[in-house]
Each structure stands twice: as structure tokens, then as C-alpha cells.
Write a protein that holds these residues in place. Structure first.
Motif, short mmCIF file in Angstrom:
data_model
loop_
_atom_site.label_atom_id
_atom_site.label_comp_id
_atom_site.label_asym_id
_atom_site.label_seq_id
_atom_site.Cartn_x
_atom_site.Cartn_y
_atom_site.Cartn_z
N LYS A 114 0.82 -1.21 0.00
CA LYS A 114 0.00 0.00 0.00
C LYS A 114 0.85 1.26 0.00
CE LYS A 114 -3.01 -0.85 3.37
NZ LYS A 114 -4.25 -0.70 4.16
N ALA A 115 2.07 1.17 0.54
CA ALA A 115 2.96 2.33 0.52
C ALA A 115 3.36 2.70 -0.90
CB ALA A 115 4.21 2.04 1.35
N LYS A 116 3.28 1.76 -1.83
CA LYS A 116 3.56 2.08 -3.23
C LYS A 116 2.57 3.10 -3.74
CE LYS A 116 5.62 -2.43 -4.36
NZ LYS A 116 5.52 -3.64 -5.20
N CYS A 117 1.31 2.95 -3.36
CA CYS A 117 0.29 3.91 -3.75
C CYS A 117 0.55 5.27 -3.11
CB CYS A 117 -1.09 3.38 -3.37
SG CYS A 117 -2.46 4.34 -4.05
N SER A 118 0.99 5.25 -1.86
CA SER A 118 1.30 6.52 -1.19
C SER A 118 2.44 7.25 -1.88
CB SER A 118 1.67 6.24 0.28
OG SER A 118 0.59 5.63 0.96
N LEU A 119 3.41 6.52 -2.40
CA LEU A 119 4.53 7.15 -3.09
C LEU A 119 4.09 7.75 -4.42
CD1 LEU A 119 7.35 4.57 -2.35
CD2 LEU A 119 7.17 6.89 -1.48
N MET A 138 -9.82 7.08 -11.34
CA MET A 138 -10.77 6.25 -10.60
C MET A 138 -12.07 6.06 -11.36
SD MET A 138 -12.56 7.03 -6.92
CE MET A 138 -11.01 7.38 -6.13
N ASN A 139 -12.62 4.84 -11.30
CA ASN A 139 -13.95 4.59 -11.87
C ASN A 139 -14.98 4.43 -10.76
OD1 ASN A 139 -14.15 1.69 -11.07
ND2 ASN A 139 -12.48 1.42 -12.53
N LYS A 140 -16.24 4.32 -11.15
CA LYS A 140 -17.33 4.27 -10.16
C LYS A 140 -17.29 3.00 -9.32
CE LYS A 140 -22.36 4.89 -9.93
NZ LYS A 140 -23.58 5.07 -10.75
N THR A 141 -16.89 1.89 -9.91
CA THR A 141 -16.79 0.64 -9.16
C THR A 141 -15.81 0.80 -8.00
OG1 THR A 141 -17.28 -0.63 -11.16
CG2 THR A 141 -16.25 -1.82 -9.33
N PHE A 148 -9.51 2.57 -2.97
CA PHE A 148 -8.54 3.65 -3.20
C PHE A 148 -8.04 4.12 -1.85
CE2 PHE A 148 -12.80 5.49 -2.94
CZ PHE A 148 -12.65 6.51 -2.01
N LEU A 149 -6.94 4.87 -1.87
CA LEU A 149 -6.47 5.55 -0.67
C LEU A 149 -6.98 6.97 -0.71
CD1 LEU A 149 -2.75 4.40 -0.27
CD2 LEU A 149 -4.81 3.36 0.66
N THR A 150 -7.60 7.42 0.37
CA THR A 150 -8.20 8.76 0.39
C THR A 150 -7.17 9.83 0.04
OG1 THR A 150 -9.81 8.03 2.05
CG2 THR A 150 -9.47 10.42 1.80
N PHE A 151 -5.99 9.72 0.62
CA PHE A 151 -4.92 10.67 0.31
C PHE A 151 -3.89 10.00 -0.60
CE2 PHE A 151 -6.82 12.22 4.22
CZ PHE A 151 -7.04 13.54 3.89
N GLY A 152 -4.40 9.12 -1.48
CA GLY A 152 -3.57 8.41 -2.45
C GLY A 152 -4.12 8.60 -3.84
N ASP A 153 -4.58 7.50 -4.45
CA ASP A 153 -5.10 7.59 -5.81
C ASP A 153 -6.44 8.29 -5.90
OD1 ASP A 153 -5.96 5.42 -4.34
OD2 ASP A 153 -5.88 3.98 -5.98
N ASN A 154 -6.99 8.71 -4.77
CA ASN A 154 -8.19 9.54 -4.76
C ASN A 154 -7.90 10.99 -5.13
OD1 ASN A 154 -11.01 10.22 -4.01
ND2 ASN A 154 -10.07 11.25 -2.27
N LEU A 155 -6.64 11.42 -4.98
CA LEU A 155 -6.29 12.82 -5.17
C LEU A 155 -6.18 13.17 -6.65
CD1 LEU A 155 -3.57 13.19 -2.39
CD2 LEU A 155 -5.98 13.81 -2.27
N ALA A 156 -6.96 14.15 -7.07
CA ALA A 156 -6.92 14.59 -8.47
C ALA A 156 -7.70 15.89 -8.58
CB ALA A 156 -7.54 13.55 -9.39
N ARG A 275 -18.87 4.28 2.24
CA ARG A 275 -19.70 5.49 2.35
C ARG A 275 -19.41 6.22 3.66
NH1 ARG A 275 -24.31 6.07 -0.82
NH2 ARG A 275 -25.41 7.05 0.91
N LYS A 276 -19.13 5.45 4.72
CA LYS A 276 -18.89 6.07 6.03
C LYS A 276 -17.49 6.66 6.13
CE LYS A 276 -18.92 5.11 10.99
NZ LYS A 276 -19.20 4.10 12.05
N TYR A 277 -16.50 5.90 5.65
CA TYR A 277 -15.11 6.28 5.91
C TYR A 277 -14.40 6.94 4.73
CZ TYR A 277 -15.67 3.41 10.08
OH TYR A 277 -16.11 2.90 11.27
N LYS A 278 -14.90 6.72 3.50
CA LYS A 278 -14.15 7.23 2.35
C LYS A 278 -14.94 8.20 1.48
CE LYS A 278 -10.60 3.75 1.95
NZ LYS A 278 -9.73 3.01 1.02
N SER A 279 -16.18 8.48 1.84
CA SER A 279 -16.97 9.42 1.07
C SER A 279 -17.20 10.73 1.82
CB SER A 279 -18.34 8.81 0.71
OG SER A 279 -18.18 7.68 -0.12
N ARG A 280 -16.65 10.83 3.01
CA ARG A 280 -16.86 12.05 3.79
C ARG A 280 -16.03 13.19 3.21
NH1 ARG A 280 -15.10 10.55 9.66
NH2 ARG A 280 -15.92 12.64 10.05
N GLU A 281 -16.46 14.38 3.52
CA GLU A 281 -15.76 15.57 3.03
C GLU A 281 -14.32 15.59 3.54
OE1 GLU A 281 -16.05 20.48 3.44
OE2 GLU A 281 -17.40 19.16 4.58
#
Length: 288
Positions: A114-119, A138-141, A148-156, A275-281
Motif C-alpha cells: 500500500k505504501a507504493k500507492c502513497s509514493l 478512478m472509476n465508479k466501481t 482507493f487511498l483517500t490521500f492516495g489515488d483519490n487525489l486529483a 460510504r462512512k469512511y471514504k466518502s466524507r468531506e
């Protein structure tokens, strides 16, 4: 879905978001989503206004490098290859030494992977700081499952595919001319040789959610995982997700889906946690 109309809509979205003096960077991986994202950005903006980069890391399968290079060659865009081999292990090793025992563990499969994604996120941050816009892949699935990682591949800055299921992205890919090898390969984050999203999802189902800390699975759990993998095709997963989005109960979905009740219940549990942990603002601030 009307393919040509959808392509035109996404291209218009990109043109509207990206200003005339801006350049877009796409992190490519040799996979389907980044291939399609790069092709759409190139069509919308022209090859002069996009950059591609590939992060090279330990245990990365050569086919992904080969496919990323082929994509860049076809689009006529330079591919920046960034060597970060073994740095993921240095990062986790440093975290393990500085944190409470067991929070980070270097001698496991999951934490260094998972650290690879962080890098990759660190590379994204460096490009963004130079004034480039980042096109997410990222796709909808993935979004619904929290894959995804919230502060990883989610960032765009923008995400052209975030409204499309994985199966829909494949339809777009076919129309855009994505190579058959890319379309037909099993989805993978490329964390280690032979790793697939289907296997990861099976472990998540058995775990009833993302595996946040390294843990040992029993022989019985591993057998359950192996028994699920063949059923976790993109078509079957997307069908369950669409039933969830349609408001169907787990019982109704189990009666309609082409997978076991255990898989349906597991996917529903994963989506609820996402929805609880990764969709929050994020980047929330108090009002003035």
C-alpha cells in the motif's frame, strides 16, 4: 449507454474544466482506467497539453511498463519513468521504527504494497505544485467499494471516469482503440506480481471490509477466498453494485445476482463502510 455520446460528454467536461493555459498530468499504470483517461484527455486537449508519468516500483510486472510505453508511443506523448524501487520499504521501515509496535509492519505483504500507492501520491503532489492539473483515473466501481487511498489515488483535480462502472469504462476503451491486451487483462493495482483486484476484493469480503492492519487468515478463510475469485468478474461486481444503488435489499440482490449470498452481503458491507469512511468531506473547514 450510448458510447459516442458518452465520449463526447466526457471530452466536453475536460475542456470545460481545463483552462487554455493549463497542462494535464495523467499517472499511467499500464491498466485500463489510466489508458482511457489518457486517451480522453488527449482527444479533448491535444497531445501538447498532456503529460504521462509511470512510477517504477519493486515487483512491478513488465507487461504494465510495456503497455504504458505503448500508450505513450501511440498518443505521441513523452512518458516520464520515475524510479522509486524499494522506497516503499524504506518508508514503512521508518514508520515501524517511529510508531507503536504493530501499527506498521515492514515484514508483511500489505503495508509495503500500500505504501507504493502513497509514493505515487507524492509524485502527484510534486507535479501539482509545479502548476499542472492532475487527471484522476478512478472509476465508479472503485469509488463505491472504497478501492482507493483517500490521500492516495483519490487525489486529483478532476476524474473523467468516476461516474462509470468498470464495465462501462471497458466499453469506452473499445471505442477509443485501447489495445486488446489492456482491455482483457485482469484488473490490478500492480502491487506485486500476480496481484488482482478480484483476489483483493475476495479478502475484503471475508474480512467484511478493507484490511487496515496486517492479519493472518485461517485456512478456512483462505479457502473461502479462493472459492470466490472466479465469481468476482467486473460484470458480476458491477451488477451487485447497481442493485445496491437501486435500493435493493441484500435479500433481493442475492435473488437477482449471479453470485452467492455471501458475496452480495460482503459487497454491501464494503460499500456501507466506504460510504462512512471514504466518502466524507475532506479538507473541511469551520465556517467564518
Amino acid at each position: 449507454m450510448l458510447i459516442n455520446a458518452e465520449i463526447a460528454k466526457i471530452e466536453q467536461f475536460i475542456k470545460k474544466y481545463v483552462q487554455d493555459d493549463e497542462t494535464v498530468v495523467i499517472p499511467v499504470s499500464g491498466g485500463l482506467d489510466s489508458d482511457v483517461t489518457a486517451r480522453l484527455c488527449c482527444r479533448a486537449l491535444g497531445k501538447e497539453r498532456i503529460k504521462l508519468f509511470l512510477v517504477l516500483q519493486t515487483e512491478m510486472e513488465e507487461k504494465f511498463c510495456r503497455q504504458a510505453r505503448a500508450l505513450a508511443g501511440e498518443l505521441g506523448v513523452r512518458l516520464s519513468e520515475i524510479h522509486l524501487e524499494n522506497i516503499n520499504r524504506i518508508l514503512i521501515g521508518a514508520l515501524e521504527q517511529s510508531e507503536d509496535a504493530g501499527l506498521f509492519r515492514l515484514n508483511t505483504l500489505l503495508d509495503p504494497a500500500k505504501a507504493k500507492c502513497s509514493l505515487r501520491s507524492a509524485v502527484i503532489s510534486c507535479y501539482q505544485d509545479k502548476g499542472f492539473l492532475i487527471a484522476g483515473t478512478m472509476n465508479k466501481t472503485e469509488k463505491l467499494l472504497g478501492f482507493f487511498l483517500t490521500f492516495g489515488d483519490n487525489l486529483a483535480n478532476f476524474k473523467p471516469l468516476a461516474h462509470l462502472y468498470k464495465t462501462q469504462v471497458k466499453e469506452i476503451a473499445k471505442a477509443l482503440g485501447t489495445a486488446t491486451d489492456v482491455m482483457e487483462q485482469e484488473a490490478s493495482a500492480g502491487f506485486w506480481e500476480g496481484q488482482t483486484d478480484a483476489e483483493d476484493l475476495a479478502y475484503w469480503i471475508v474480512n467484511r471490509g478493507p484490511i487496515l492492519s496486517p492479519r493472518e487468515f485461517t485456512e478456512e478463510e483462505i479457502a473461502r477466498v479462493q472459492g470466490m475469485i472466479a465469481s468476482l468478474t467486473p460484470e458480476n461486481v458491477d451488477a451487485v453494485l447497481s442493485l445496491y444503488e437501486a435500493g435493493k435489499s441484500e435479500e433481493e440482490a442475492a435473488g437477482r445476482a449471479a453470485v452467492s449470498a455471501e458475496i452480495v452481503e460482503g459487497i454491501y458491507a464494503i460499500v456501507r463502510k466506504a460510504r462512512k469512511y471514504k466518502s466524507r468531506e475532506i479538507m473541511a473547514e469551520p465556517e467564518e
